[in-house]
Enzyme design. Structure first.
Site, PDB file in Angstrom:
ATOM      1  N   LYS A  12     -14.082  -7.123  23.855  1.00  0.00           N
ATOM      2  CA  LYS A  12     -15.207  -7.785  23.185  1.00  0.00           C
ATOM      3  C   LYS A  12     -15.137  -7.441  21.710  1.00  0.00           C
ATOM      4  O   LYS A  12     -14.952  -6.281  21.343  1.00  0.00           O
ATOM      5  CB  LYS A  12     -16.527  -7.276  23.780  1.00  0.00           C
ATOM      6  N   THR A  57     -15.869  -8.077  29.645  1.00  0.00           N
ATOM      7  CA  THR A  57     -16.110  -7.795  28.225  1.00  0.00           C
ATOM      8  C   THR A  57     -17.597  -7.601  27.975  1.00  0.00           C
ATOM      9  O   THR A  57     -17.988  -6.856  27.075  1.00  0.00           O
ATOM     10  CB  THR A  57     -15.529  -8.908  27.324  1.00  0.00           C
ATOM     11  N   ARG A 169      -2.510  -5.837 -19.450  1.00  0.00           N
ATOM     12  CA  ARG A 169      -3.093  -6.814 -18.535  1.00  0.00           C
ATOM     13  C   ARG A 169      -4.223  -6.181 -17.753  1.00  0.00           C
ATOM     14  O   ARG A 169      -4.321  -4.960 -17.655  1.00  0.00           O
ATOM     15  CB  ARG A 169      -2.034  -7.403 -17.586  1.00  0.00           C
ATOM     16  N   GLN A 212       2.723  -2.026  -7.363  1.00  0.00           N
ATOM     17  CA  GLN A 212       3.426  -1.181  -6.398  1.00  0.00           C
ATOM     18  C   GLN A 212       3.321   0.296  -6.800  1.00  0.00           C
ATOM     19  O   GLN A 212       3.118   1.159  -5.943  1.00  0.00           O
ATOM     20  CB  GLN A 212       4.910  -1.572  -6.313  1.00  0.00           C
ATOM     21  N   HIS A 240      -5.377 -11.834  -9.726  1.00  0.00           N
ATOM     22  CA  HIS A 240      -4.972 -12.091 -11.102  1.00  0.00           C
ATOM     23  C   HIS A 240      -6.164 -12.428 -11.999  1.00  0.00           C
ATOM     24  O   HIS A 240      -7.071 -13.155 -11.604  1.00  0.00           O
ATOM     25  CB  HIS A 240      -3.974 -13.254 -11.140  1.00  0.00           C
TER      26      HIS A 240
END
Lengths: 274, 274, 274, 274
Positions: A12, A57, A169, A212, A240
């Protein structure tokens, strides 16, 4: 023509449980969405509709609510362990129980008043078998943004590369992280808080040349500060923020005005281990 | 303290591509959302921010659009294979490329007029390495309902079981399915259509004693009718339709009036193999 | 057969604008979603496709980004006024401009690091005509919960009433509020903060016999503390938390364990005026 | 300081009702989401928490389910009228009842098997007072696309205009429409089908110089073909499909490859009247 049943589980999901601890002057709210998934000797129901091994369930859901009253909810990892052990130990045909729990955040603004704080959720996943238990903790939808200290350059340029290199950035992501514990004897609340703070500190404190690199720094910080954690997996969408070209209007744009599109987005996924 | 980089990949997701074939009197629209994910020699970017191996996710996106023009889109499996082979063969440091493509459905109602038909999407996932390629096809968000021919009983009753047994219930689910091909030499369009029809036929034609039984029947039907398929994985939420108790109002309810809550829901997942 | 053009407007929605103020050591982020809607002498484009009066929605979007650079963003009410006045004063055929702005919340956790805090948004709506401007402020998706001090009884009982009376219930809602200012000379930031705090204080501090009573108390508190506000409109979904019946499991439930379904929900809407 | 209660209403939303007609060999499914909103002498509950005039929203929900059994569901307009007349005629303090009904579409693929077809919903809104009833019908989330026969040029160019003129563009929108009936004696099902077909035919058949022109054509077509309709209001997001610039890759793009961003989007709203 006969075919074979491969890996399977059932349970469930979307079990919404809000529990209130009224024992003190200041009420405490625990708000969970629980999912259970059981595996075991389930060929019968798949092949012939024989349900004698299928704990319904609906029963799984009832157990969540009843256990919240009988034993209290407490930390989601502990609640999941209790539920998993119950299913595996009481149902002869069930050999594996997985509990996935999402905890919604509420911030107090009165002795019994709370405001929902953000989309961010704390998460726990517990897998119980006859051989023992594995516990993972995590969080999701923690959206963070650095306005500077992020560069991206030195990447290869092929015939399809148009992206300019940049030394300035915006870096924004929505953190989803799961970390595995090497033991089930952990102070879950303290470990969660430490891991969350490590993720935030590493995100804010890393001068980044790629998302990364930030990912690896975030994972390493959790491992460094949470001794019970064996491995952490991070999924970081690169949300972005694109500098708007204002030159058609006779304007410069000194890293001030950005558009933040929904898509496309980068998606950086990685694992950090001891 | 030094930690290790485990499994990782990175790419661009949410790449929205709509392609129009205007070569005939009746235009043809192909509407895709593409995600690419690359893996390889990526320690540099994670550990030191050296991006010399990181084909930018922006470049990956550009490649999707450029290939749509250069080679056409065609079937999503073939489009994914072409993209994956490109990334692995042209980037020395990339050893694995995964393309996940979702195709949105449009139904024609004029020579150049189309209506979006449903949440249902066709899906393809391709993994290309130096050793070859693996192709999976699938679909998602195909919501189906049987108003009868579904029972559920014979399940165990423990202290937390309240669900009554029933010999008449609604059975509704939203099908998510992925099936693996044993070859990359397949007529993708025909195979997809055959598999989708098999899923629908088995759902409608199975007298069901459990959603697990329906799942196995659906998977078996696909295997029986699509020789290229080696294995199929199905994820079937049980979208409950609960008979409303009208007795407080002096009314019976002969399988007529139901409430369909968003949550909780059952979740039945299983694999069928040759 | 000729028909008539009735009320109409057109514009650009979903304009995502993130602006960074880097002038101090601690960067400031303003994150908006802007929608513009213009009205005026627009019969031409509707009846014959003559677009000579239609300032393109793309141009409206460009203006938002350019103004963010030229004049800064500042408070959303002021930004909306500036944009609206520009559209009405520079386009002879445009007689009314409506700007609707949603501001997303970010919480600082470093000099240039921010975490998105919640689904809650601040809102502003400005309508500019040749005759002047009307300004409304608001907020949405502010989800709050009281664990006690809420009762509900004394309501009429007809043949379809089954709800028991209660002197102890959870009260939860997601506040959407809009309040109109009697002047455009207001310290928008301070007024917003005061109104938001008034809403929270009244929600937490009202011993409630109905969500309507709480709504009126919330609206009254804003009027009492924000002199510039002429009227406030509130839309409060009653996000039910239902006590789970645990008696089948031999358990009581002393206001502890609740289920919080997505639907159905109450919806209480009302206006409070001076 | 005393404040005044302005316009207000309250009710239950998100009432999910699925009704099955099993009288023939081929079952018929009606799947609705119902919202009720009542107004009347409601000062008491707002000012003092006196609920003697407040028919509980739970009772409103119960009435929806009970009426589905007692009278059948039928057309949503008729179901709404019946419910509204009940609330106004049986509750002395309720003077206005608004029912908003959304009908989800299912497509038959077997005598008792159905597939959910699309996000599109049929809609009905009924307002009942002691003086009579007003009925509106509508639809929403009908997403349509023309691959050609759409131009956009001749618009004014100011300092912020960069959009090029075009004689060939994709035109896509997601139709939301509401039309008012001049009478409550209408064959609701036939009128709905006629209006929906008129909307589709006008969208496909209009050579468009602006989405406004298409809007007016769609509204006019409904008025021309549905005599009971007095006025229609349309809300048409312009779901942009932007031609991708492939010149950096040495490729042309002869109206073939498009990106379809989620935002920003145009939003064209208008009314057509007799």
């Amino acid at each position: 023509m006969a075919f074979t049943l491969g890996p399977n589980q059932y349970g469930k999901a979307g079990v919404r449980l809000v529990s209130v601890d009224r024992s003190g002057d200041r009420h405490v709210v625990t708000d969970l969405t629980v999912a259970s998934a059981l595996s075991g000797d389930l060929e019968g129901t798949h092949l012939t509709g024989d349900n004698s091994a299928v704990l319904a369930t609906d029963t799984q859901k009832n157990t969540v609510y009843a256990f919240a009253r009988e034993f209290g909810v407490g930390e989601p990892e502990a609640f999941g362990l209790r539920l998993g052990q119950h299913f595996v130990s009481t149902q002869a045909s069930i050999h594996r129980a997985q509990l996935t729990i999402e905890q919604h955040r509420w911030e107090r603004f009165g002795p019994h008043s709370f405001a929902r704080s953000g989309a961010e959720t704390r998460r726990a996943r517990v897998v119980v078998t006859e051989d023992g238990a594995e516990v993972s903790s995590g969080l999701g939808d923690l959206t963070v943004l650095n306005t500077t200290d992020s560069e991206f350059h030195g990447f290869p340029r092929d015939a399809y590369t148009t992206l300019p290199e940049t030394t300035e950035r915006m870096l924004a992501t929505s953190v989803e992280a799961w970390w595995d514990h090497s033991s089930a004897e952990v102070d879950w609340g303290a470990a969660y808080t430490a891991a969350r703070e490590a993720l935030l500190a590493a995100f804010a404190g890393t001068y980044s040349y790629s998302l990364q690199q930030t990912l690896f720094a975030m994972g390493s910080r959790v491992l460094a500060e949470a001794p019970s954690v064996a491995e952490i997996r991070l999924s970081l969408p690169n949300k972005h923020h694109n500098l708007v070209d204002l030159t058609p209007f006779g304007l410069d744009n000194p890293d001030q005005v950005y558009v933040a599109p929904t898509e496309p987005y980068g998606l950086i996924e990685g694992t950090v281990r001891r």
